[in-house]
Motif scaffolding. Structure first.
Motif, PDB file in Angstrom:
ATOM      1  N   VAL A   1      40.647   4.674 -97.085  1.00  0.00           N
ATOM      2  CA  VAL A   1      40.083   4.525 -95.749  1.00  0.00           C
ATOM      3  C   VAL A   1      39.534   5.892 -95.341  1.00  0.00           C
ATOM      4  CG1 VAL A   1      40.597   4.019 -93.328  1.00  0.00           C
ATOM      5  CG2 VAL A   1      41.648   2.641 -95.149  1.00  0.00           C
ATOM      6  N   LEU A   2      38.240   5.916 -95.018  1.00  0.00           N
ATOM      7  CA  LEU A   2      37.588   7.174 -94.676  1.00  0.00           C
ATOM      8  C   LEU A   2      37.514   7.329 -93.163  1.00  0.00           C
ATOM      9  CD1 LEU A   2      34.711   7.129 -97.323  1.00  0.00           C
ATOM     10  CD2 LEU A   2      36.956   8.227 -97.461  1.00  0.00           C
ATOM     11  N   PRO A   3      37.785   8.528 -92.681  1.00  0.00           N
ATOM     12  CA  PRO A   3      37.782   8.756 -91.232  1.00  0.00           C
ATOM     13  C   PRO A   3      36.365   8.846 -90.681  1.00  0.00           C
ATOM     14  CG  PRO A   3      38.154  10.822 -92.369  1.00  0.00           C
ATOM     15  CD  PRO A   3      38.115   9.740 -93.422  1.00  0.00           C
ATOM     16  N   GLY A   4      36.279   8.779 -89.366  1.00  0.00           N
ATOM     17  CA  GLY A   4      35.025   9.087 -88.699  1.00  0.00           C
ATOM     18  C   GLY A   4      34.840  10.598 -88.732  1.00  0.00           C
ATOM     19  N   TYR A   5      33.862  11.070 -88.003  1.00  0.00           N
ATOM     20  CA  TYR A   5      33.683  12.515 -87.916  1.00  0.00           C
ATOM     21  C   TYR A   5      33.279  12.875 -86.499  1.00  0.00           C
ATOM     22  CZ  TYR A   5      28.568  11.937 -88.174  1.00  0.00           C
ATOM     23  OH  TYR A   5      27.268  11.592 -87.922  1.00  0.00           O
ATOM     24  N   ASP A   6      33.518  14.115 -86.154  1.00  0.00           N
ATOM     25  CA  ASP A   6      33.239  14.607 -84.814  1.00  0.00           C
ATOM     26  C   ASP A   6      31.846  15.239 -84.813  1.00  0.00           C
ATOM     27  OD1 ASP A   6      33.076  16.017 -82.394  1.00  0.00           O
ATOM     28  OD2 ASP A   6      35.179  16.642 -82.470  1.00  0.00           O
ATOM     29  N   GLU A   7      30.851  14.483 -84.370  1.00  0.00           N
ATOM     30  CA  GLU A   7      29.471  14.976 -84.389  1.00  0.00           C
ATOM     31  C   GLU A   7      29.289  16.198 -83.495  1.00  0.00           C
ATOM     32  OE1 GLU A   7      27.361  12.070 -81.113  1.00  0.00           O
ATOM     33  OE2 GLU A   7      27.481  11.375 -83.171  1.00  0.00           O
ATOM     34  N   THR A   8      30.042  16.275 -82.417  1.00  0.00           N
ATOM     35  CA  THR A   8      29.943  17.418 -81.516  1.00  0.00           C
ATOM     36  C   THR A   8      30.466  18.681 -82.200  1.00  0.00           C
ATOM     37  OG1 THR A   8      30.209  15.937 -79.632  1.00  0.00           O
ATOM     38  CG2 THR A   8      30.559  18.281 -79.224  1.00  0.00           C
ATOM     39  N   LEU A   9      31.561  18.553 -82.915  1.00  0.00           N
ATOM     40  CA  LEU A   9      32.123  19.679 -83.659  1.00  0.00           C
ATOM     41  C   LEU A   9      31.139  20.155 -84.723  1.00  0.00           C
ATOM     42  CD1 LEU A   9      34.600  21.507 -84.349  1.00  0.00           C
ATOM     43  CD2 LEU A   9      35.235  19.733 -86.003  1.00  0.00           C
ATOM     44  N   LEU A  10      30.591  19.227 -85.478  1.00  0.00           N
ATOM     45  CA  LEU A  10      29.637  19.605 -86.515  1.00  0.00           C
ATOM     46  C   LEU A  10      28.419  20.285 -85.902  1.00  0.00           C
ATOM     47  CD1 LEU A  10      31.487  17.793 -88.268  1.00  0.00           C
ATOM     48  CD2 LEU A  10      29.428  16.987 -89.395  1.00  0.00           C
ATOM     49  N   ALA A  11      27.905  19.735 -84.819  1.00  0.00           N
ATOM     50  CA  ALA A  11      26.714  20.307 -84.170  1.00  0.00           C
ATOM     51  C   ALA A  11      27.002  21.701 -83.627  1.00  0.00           C
ATOM     52  CB  ALA A  11      26.226  19.388 -83.060  1.00  0.00           C
ATOM     53  N   SER A  12      28.174  21.874 -83.054  1.00  0.00           N
ATOM     54  CA  SER A  12      28.480  23.186 -82.462  1.00  0.00           C
ATOM     55  C   SER A  12      28.719  24.256 -83.525  1.00  0.00           C
ATOM     56  CB  SER A  12      29.688  23.084 -81.526  1.00  0.00           C
ATOM     57  OG  SER A  12      30.861  22.775 -82.255  1.00  0.00           O
ATOM     58  N   ASN A  13      28.935  23.841 -84.756  1.00  0.00           N
ATOM     59  CA  ASN A  13      29.163  24.793 -85.841  1.00  0.00           C
ATOM     60  C   ASN A  13      28.010  24.853 -86.834  1.00  0.00           C
ATOM     61  OD1 ASN A  13      31.946  25.984 -85.508  1.00  0.00           O
ATOM     62  ND2 ASN A  13      32.325  23.815 -85.178  1.00  0.00           N
ATOM     63  N   ALA A  14      26.895  24.256 -86.486  1.00  0.00           N
ATOM     64  CA  ALA A  14      25.685  24.331 -87.309  1.00  0.00           C
ATOM     65  C   ALA A  14      24.686  25.207 -86.555  1.00  0.00           C
ATOM     66  CB  ALA A  14      25.112  22.937 -87.536  1.00  0.00           C
TER      67      ALA A  14
END
Length: 174
Positions: free
Chosen positions: A87-100
């Motif tokens: 089972v694969l988790p979702g991801y935090d798009e806000t976290l990824l965006a803030s660290n890109a």
């Protein structure tokens, strides 16, 4: 394989899948590459780092988000196609965006990367047999097929480019 072969249609992800016309996934991905190559990047450059509302992403951040999302969906598709039942988790798009950090990247650079990522996804999905494409897994607490993930990739991009047209293009008239 065609969009109509997604069964069952996954909730949550259907918002993206529904944005794609009824067609073969490989054709849809190929068409999306053509559309990306035809974008008028001068409009995006003119908008620059302006946002339509405080706290919203810039166009460069949106494109980076599309790239990140496609890599994640392709990874999920690869795992499910190989009968991985994790089972694969979702991801935090806000976290990824803030660290890109997109500040030192150009729109063209980001679109070029998106095209390369899409070409990679196209080759991945072309490699799947019908059985692999119909394989399912759980991600973000929802069951979805490999085929469904492919259409999510296309629909997710469509969703965000629609937002750019609807909410960012009007910034050119100000």
């Amino acid at each position: 394989m065609n969009k109509s072969e997604i069964n069952p249609m996954p909730d949550f992800f259907d918002r993206y899948i529904d944005l794609v016309e009824e067609q073969d996934l490989v054709k849809a991905m190929s068409l999306s590459i053509q559309n990306l190559n035809m974008l008028d990047l001068s409009l995006y450059k003119e908008i620059g780092d302006h946002v339509y509302k405080p706290g919203k992403w810039t166009i460069k951040q949106i494109i980076q988000h599309i790239i990140d999302n496609e890599r994640i969906q392709s990874y999920r598709a690869l795992r499910f196609s190989r009968k991985d039942e994790t089972v694969l988790p979702g991801y935090d798009e806000t976290l990824l965006a803030s660290n890109a950090d997109t500040t030192n990247r150009t729109i063209k650079d980001l679109i070029d990367e998106l095209i390369v990522v899409r070409q990679s996804s196209l080759l991945l999905f072309k490699s799947f047999s019908k059985d692999m494409s119909l394989s399912k897994g759980i991600c973000f607490n929802r069951e979805i097929s490999v085929l469904g993930l492919g259409f999510v990739i296309i629909g997710h991009e469509t969703h965000h480019f629609n937002i750019i047209k609807e909410r960012y293009y009007p910034l050119l008239n100000k």
